[in-house]
Scaffold this active site. Structure first.
Site, PDB file in Angstrom:
ATOM      1  N   GLN A   1       0.818  -1.203   0.000  1.00 30.44           N
ATOM      2  CA  GLN A   1       0.000   0.000   0.000  1.00 30.44           C
ATOM      3  C   GLN A   1       0.862   1.268   0.000  1.00 30.44           C
ATOM      4  OE1 GLN A   1      -2.643   0.089   3.409  1.00 30.44           O
ATOM      5  NE2 GLN A   1      -3.367   2.160   2.989  1.00 30.44           N
TER       6      GLN A   1
ATOM      7  N   LYS B   1      -4.897  -3.672  -0.591  1.00 27.26           N
ATOM      8  CA  LYS B   1      -6.184  -3.948   0.049  1.00 27.26           C
ATOM      9  C   LYS B   1      -7.024  -4.975  -0.714  1.00 27.26           C
ATOM     10  CE  LYS B   1      -6.340  -0.385   3.081  1.00 27.26           C
ATOM     11  NZ  LYS B   1      -6.716  -0.519   4.488  1.00 27.26           N
TER      12      LYS B   1
END
Lengths: 474, 474
Positions: free
Chosen positions: B301, B314
């Protein structure tokens, strides 16, 4: 020089659907009522040389097949048997599921996919995939199946006397309503044009390197809203939201910086429940190609997007073509992606693979005026790289997953696929033909995208257009 | 003090499912084999006072209904008739559509929703909504319909002799397989905890204001991947991706900073094709509540997220409960959202409305060890505000749209809902009971979320738990 048809509507379609080289001619003709045979137009100097070349290419394709074939009788430039896109059409006023069928487009005619399957003698299991209201069932199949059906259809439509048979499964495109061609599972939007990313960076972060450090190492992307993907022709209501103000606190109201993003969309088929699709197999999972307009409210986006990215600035509407062209149709329109400035990770390295780019020219129109012509061939990342990246973490791929390329922009001003870039953040408004200026979208404007590939086989493959009219905020 | 059942399994369930006050007791009992009547345990000093209070509350509810009712016979603490969550269960080894049915949970028993509808004498149109493999059909209905069915079920299950009748539509929860309770349309993830947003800001931007300027003006959110939402119990494969390295170029490999996000999930029903749902009507579109774990690869991320937000970090997995508790079940667990530091725009202003927060306590477990207990009541934005915000731009709401609250964190260290925060970016590892330290998730670990609301009516409403085991990257 003889055309397969000298009907003026047919020629108008050429002007309306063809690629960038024909733009000036289209503009000159305005509403496109063509008064003369093509030879006369040529003699009058009204038809540029590259238009002739294109028409000659089409003519060659048409001349190779019998005059009594459906391909010869029904085809129009860009929508011949070399294209044969799929869509979902409804007949009659009630567009309920029972009146909705999977169809194929040949020229200005919509053919029942199931009906054509019977005519072409497909086996029952393949006809079963076509007995559907849209592409959803066919997307669950695999590339050999898709290509088998396509080949059988092209052979049948190119066979002598197929024109007569086809009449039984044909509808005029004007007599049907087109629907979303498939149920969108997840929708991912990429950011794969170096020129677009550089332009946006230069506009928003003028004192920094326009490209962020990760950009040349991976295709940057984010998830969009699948539920607001609409078929071409759907009106776009100007969205409301919180807009940045110089005082600090935002104001609430209609977007003042409504924009488009001219993109290519790709729909996945042949799902992969555990993701991790290698680059060499990625195209087995890309069923087809369409134009995509990712409508964007730049002011809402600018206020909301830190630190988690675009949300309401994008989620109000995304428009796609009614017609999905099989990826196979672009086999002869392949080009190499640009030379990599940074070494890509092994899973993204396409240097040992066949060219992954596509030679497609995309036009942006405000009403009838072309305001930009963007080259898809300039995209830094290929569709295959985007799909592989999207699944490398194990994310499942589902039939109906849609991904967009991100705004297509080239290096020149007239090659920018968003008004943010065309007006350089509103500082350099465009001069329209009617004498007006514009920066962002105004209520009542109708925006179009159209695109054509000119393949090395000599065929022209056009994508279904994408249109939308801006309605004022309520 | 007499319990409705002195069965030790029943008491074990109390320990397993109850809220934070019972934690130490649960830990003390380990595998939860309870050797003595509760009075003896109390005399031995093994049962803390607040546990007794909870049990007394349950007892009161149970004592109000006939001993021959299903509510009395089948209920367990947290899963009595005051809860009655919906889920999708399959019977037999083949979990095909024909073996899959919509069910309700009462204690450790799964009841056929359709079967219960017949027993309760529901009209045919309502039974039609329950004749389904999951919640999808019921979600298309509206709040009056949902509440009518719920009231009829509670009345029937609380009536004398209903226990005998219910046996004909009941399955032991151990005899069924639980599936995803509904088809996820779009999935949106918010960021609605001030403590979480402040912690993350302080960890990643230590020299700046931890909250970005927009945070107190709108619920920040982004779209997630609907196709990787899984039901509890699904293993989580450690994702691979590009990780930041100090040298500049990223490396590719398994995530080194795999994390959880303890969240509340809300599923929408009663769709709104044109969005713009006013705050006063938002709860009419929220069918139910579940626990949600938004598994997150912090390193992937961190590298990918500029400027478009989270994507592969995610999208590999999000886990939700098998059981969706109707929002109505929390009517007596309402609390006010925090006082607003900044004036919210009119469309988000809830100061004139009934309290929109929920008094639910969420526990994070590593195996059997509770490592955090987070208060949902501390969330800055209510579920209704999130839903209204999500649709204010005209984005359509579809039945099955799922939105998560974002990580639930409170002001104390033991109230943080992610390991990023619990270990302060890895700098302050947690000490586990077995003497080991941990910062991020390790292969083989099993992570759980469980949650309970203690309502002002005296009932206890537990959410279905969410569990997942980390498998090594392949």
């Amino acid at each position: 020089m003889l055309l397969a048809s000298t009907d003026t509507n047919w020629l108008c379609e050429k002007f309306n659907y063809a690629g960038s080289g024909w733009r000036e001619t289209f503009v000159s003709f305005g509403t496109c009522s063509i008064p003369e045979p093509l030879e006369s137009l040529e003699a009058l100097g009204l038809v540029p040389a590259d238009l002739l070349t294109n028409i000659e290419k089409e003519e060659k394709i048409v001349s190779d097949i019998p005059a009594t074939s459906a391909a010869a009788v029904y085809a129009t430039p860009g929508f011949g048997v070399a294209n044969l896109p799929y869509g979902s059409y409804s007949i009659g006023e009630e567009a309920g599921a029972e009146n909705t069928r999977l169809g194929l487009r040949l020229g200005e005619t919509v053919l029942s996919a199931e009906g054509l399957g019977h005519l072409a003698g497909l086996p029952a299991d393949l006809i079963g995939l076509l007995h559907a209201p849209n592409l959803d069932q066919l997307l669950t199949a695999d590339r050999p199946t898709w290509d088998r059906i396509r080949t059988d259809f092209i052979n049948f439509l190119s066979s002598a006397d197929s024109a007569d048979a086809v009449a039984s499964v044909a509808h005029s495109i004007d007599a049907v309503t087109m629907n979303l061609p498939f149920t969108v599972a997840d929708y991912v939007d990429f950011y794969a044009s170096e020129h677009h990313a550089s332009n946006v960076g230069a506009i928003f972060r003028p004192d920094q390197d326009p490209l962020l450090p990760n950009w040349k190492h991976l295709p940057v992307g984010y998830n969009g809203r699948a539920g607001s993907v609409y078929v071409t022709g759907t009106d776009v209501l100007r969205p409301k939201g919180l807009r940045p103000e110089s005082g600090g606190a935002p104001s609430f109201g209609p977007s003042r910086r409504l924009d488009i993003e001219a993109e290519m969309g790709f729909v996945a088929g042949h799902g992969a429940p555990h993701g991790e699709i290698p680059l060499s197999e990625a195209e087995d999972h890309i069923f087809g190609v369409m134009l995509l307009n990712d409508w964007s409210a730049r002011d809402i986006q600018a206020y909301e997007y830190v630190p988690l990215g675009p949300f309401l600035g994008k989620s109000f509407a995304t428009s796609i073509s009614a017609w999905v062209t099989p990826l196979t149709a672009f086999d002869a329109a392949r080009v190499s992606t640009p030379t990599r400035e940074k070494q890509l990770a092994d899973y993204l390295d396409d240097s040992h693979l066949a060219p992954g780019g596509l030679e497609i020219s995309v036009e942006v129109l405000v009403g009838t005026e072309v305001v930009a012509t963007t080259p898809y061939s300039a995209m830094y990342y290929s569709p295959a790289q985007m799909l592989t990246h999207m699944t490398v973490n194990g994310a499942p791929l589902r039939p109906g997953d849609l991904f967009g390329s991100g705004t297509i922009s080239g290096p020149e001003r007239g090659q920018r696929g968003s008004f943010l870039e065309l007006s350089w953040g509103g500082k350099e408004p465009l001069n329209l033909r009617d004498g007006s200026e514009m920066s962002f979208l105004e209520d009542g404007q109708t925006i179009g995208l159209r695109a054509t590939a000119q393949t090395t086989r000599g065929t022209i493959v056009s994508l279904g257009e994408v249109w939308g009219t801006i309605l004022p905020a309520t």
